[in-house]
Design a protein around this motif. Sequence first.
Motif, PDB file in Angstrom:
ATOM      1  N   ALA A   5       8.784  12.539  -4.746  1.00  0.00           N
ATOM      2  CA  ALA A   5       9.352  11.257  -5.176  1.00  0.00           C
ATOM      3  C   ALA A   5       9.159  10.200  -4.097  1.00  0.00           C
ATOM      4  CB  ALA A   5      10.829  11.427  -5.502  1.00  0.00           C
ATOM      5  N   GLU A   6       9.298  10.597  -2.835  1.00  0.00           N
ATOM      6  CA  GLU A   6       9.099   9.660  -1.728  1.00  0.00           C
ATOM      7  C   GLU A   6       7.658   9.170  -1.677  1.00  0.00           C
ATOM      8  OE1 GLU A   6       9.205   9.925   3.134  1.00  0.00           O
ATOM      9  OE2 GLU A   6      10.455  11.305   1.972  1.00  0.00           O
ATOM     10  N   LYS A  47       6.262   5.300  -2.297  1.00  0.00           N
ATOM     11  CA  LYS A  47       5.381   4.581  -1.369  1.00  0.00           C
ATOM     12  C   LYS A  47       4.139   4.085  -2.091  1.00  0.00           C
ATOM     13  CE  LYS A  47       6.631   6.868   2.940  1.00  0.00           C
ATOM     14  NZ  LYS A  47       6.170   7.788   3.996  1.00  0.00           N
ATOM     15  N   TRP A  48       3.573   4.942  -2.936  1.00  0.00           N
ATOM     16  CA  TRP A  48       2.368   4.598  -3.690  1.00  0.00           C
ATOM     17  C   TRP A  48       2.620   3.382  -4.575  1.00  0.00           C
ATOM     18  CZ3 TRP A  48      -2.653   5.647  -3.885  1.00  0.00           C
ATOM     19  CH2 TRP A  48      -3.345   5.371  -5.054  1.00  0.00           C
ATOM     20  N   HIS A  49       3.753   3.378  -5.294  1.00  0.00           N
ATOM     21  CA  HIS A  49       4.067   2.266  -6.183  1.00  0.00           C
ATOM     22  C   HIS A  49       4.352   0.988  -5.398  1.00  0.00           C
ATOM     23  CE1 HIS A  49       3.791   4.399  -9.922  1.00  0.00           C
ATOM     24  NE2 HIS A  49       4.586   5.357  -9.472  1.00  0.00           N
ATOM     25  N   GLN A  70       2.364  -2.489  -5.849  1.00  0.00           N
ATOM     26  CA  GLN A  70       3.044  -3.771  -6.079  1.00  0.00           C
ATOM     27  C   GLN A  70       2.553  -4.829  -5.101  1.00  0.00           C
ATOM     28  OE1 GLN A  70       5.255  -4.802  -8.357  1.00  0.00           O
ATOM     29  NE2 GLN A  70       5.143  -2.853  -9.442  1.00  0.00           N
ATOM     30  N   GLU A  71       2.398  -4.451  -3.821  1.00  0.00           N
ATOM     31  CA  GLU A  71       1.889  -5.395  -2.823  1.00  0.00           C
ATOM     32  C   GLU A  71       0.490  -5.862  -3.200  1.00  0.00           C
ATOM     33  OE1 GLU A  71       1.969  -3.854   1.117  1.00  0.00           O
ATOM     34  OE2 GLU A  71       4.119  -3.526   1.092  1.00  0.00           O
ATOM     35  N   GLU A  72      -0.315  -4.921  -3.678  1.00  0.00           N
ATOM     36  CA  GLU A  72      -1.680  -5.263  -4.068  1.00  0.00           C
ATOM     37  C   GLU A  72      -1.682  -6.242  -5.240  1.00  0.00           C
ATOM     38  OE1 GLU A  72      -4.251  -2.076  -5.362  1.00  0.00           O
ATOM     39  OE2 GLU A  72      -5.253  -2.103  -3.437  1.00  0.00           O
ATOM     40  N   GLN A  73      -0.811  -6.017  -6.213  1.00  0.00           N
ATOM     41  CA  GLN A  73      -0.760  -6.882  -7.388  1.00  0.00           C
ATOM     42  C   GLN A  73      -0.264  -8.280  -7.032  1.00  0.00           C
ATOM     43  OE1 GLN A  73       1.604  -4.732 -10.183  1.00  0.00           O
ATOM     44  NE2 GLN A  73      -0.100  -3.438 -10.842  1.00  0.00           N
ATOM     45  N   ARG A  74       0.595  -8.375  -6.017  1.00  0.00           N
ATOM     46  CA  ARG A  74       1.088  -9.690  -5.589  1.00  0.00           C
ATOM     47  C   ARG A  74       0.112 -10.367  -4.638  1.00  0.00           C
ATOM     48  NH1 ARG A  74       6.265  -7.273  -3.571  1.00  0.00           N
ATOM     49  NH2 ARG A  74       7.176  -6.419  -5.437  1.00  0.00           N
ATOM     50  N   ASN A  75      -1.058  -9.777  -4.471  1.00  0.00           N
ATOM     51  CA  ASN A  75      -2.125 -10.315  -3.629  1.00  0.00           C
ATOM     52  C   ASN A  75      -1.758 -10.378  -2.152  1.00  0.00           C
ATOM     53  OD1 ASN A  75      -3.881 -10.625  -5.780  1.00  0.00           O
ATOM     54  ND2 ASN A  75      -3.023 -12.612  -6.280  1.00  0.00           N
ATOM     55  N   PHE A  76      -0.910  -9.477  -1.709  1.00  0.00           N
ATOM     56  CA  PHE A  76      -0.672  -9.367  -0.281  1.00  0.00           C
ATOM     57  C   PHE A  76      -1.868  -8.670   0.331  1.00  0.00           C
ATOM     58  CE2 PHE A  76       3.920  -9.559  -1.410  1.00  0.00           C
ATOM     59  CZ  PHE A  76       4.202 -10.704  -0.707  1.00  0.00           C
TER      60      PHE A  76
END
Length: 96
Positions: free
Chosen positions: A32-33, A37-39, A43-49
């Motif tokens: 689960a940990e 981390k993967w998700h 999310q960071e990738e989708q927000r264009n970080f």
Amino acid sequence: MFLSRILNGIVFKEKIPYGIKRSRAYRDARKAERRAKWHAIKQEEQRNFVISGRKSLYMSLMRNTGLGWYRAKQVLKHLEMHERGSVEPTPHVRDK
């Protein structure tokens, strides 16, 4: 001052008894940990970080080629080995 810089980079891990490591609950918590981390990275990738090039290459390798995490890391290591030096890989390393 020099010693404090070295000690800042050290991460102390808690020792976990063998019986606990083998338990189903512990393994599920670790899975689960990793999933969380993967998700978070997705999310960071989708927000264009901007994430490190190595991590984004690793994630795209896993996503686009269907490689597992271990094989994707092996591919990255192989690419870095070629990029770093002119050392010719031995047949043993090539087989890996």
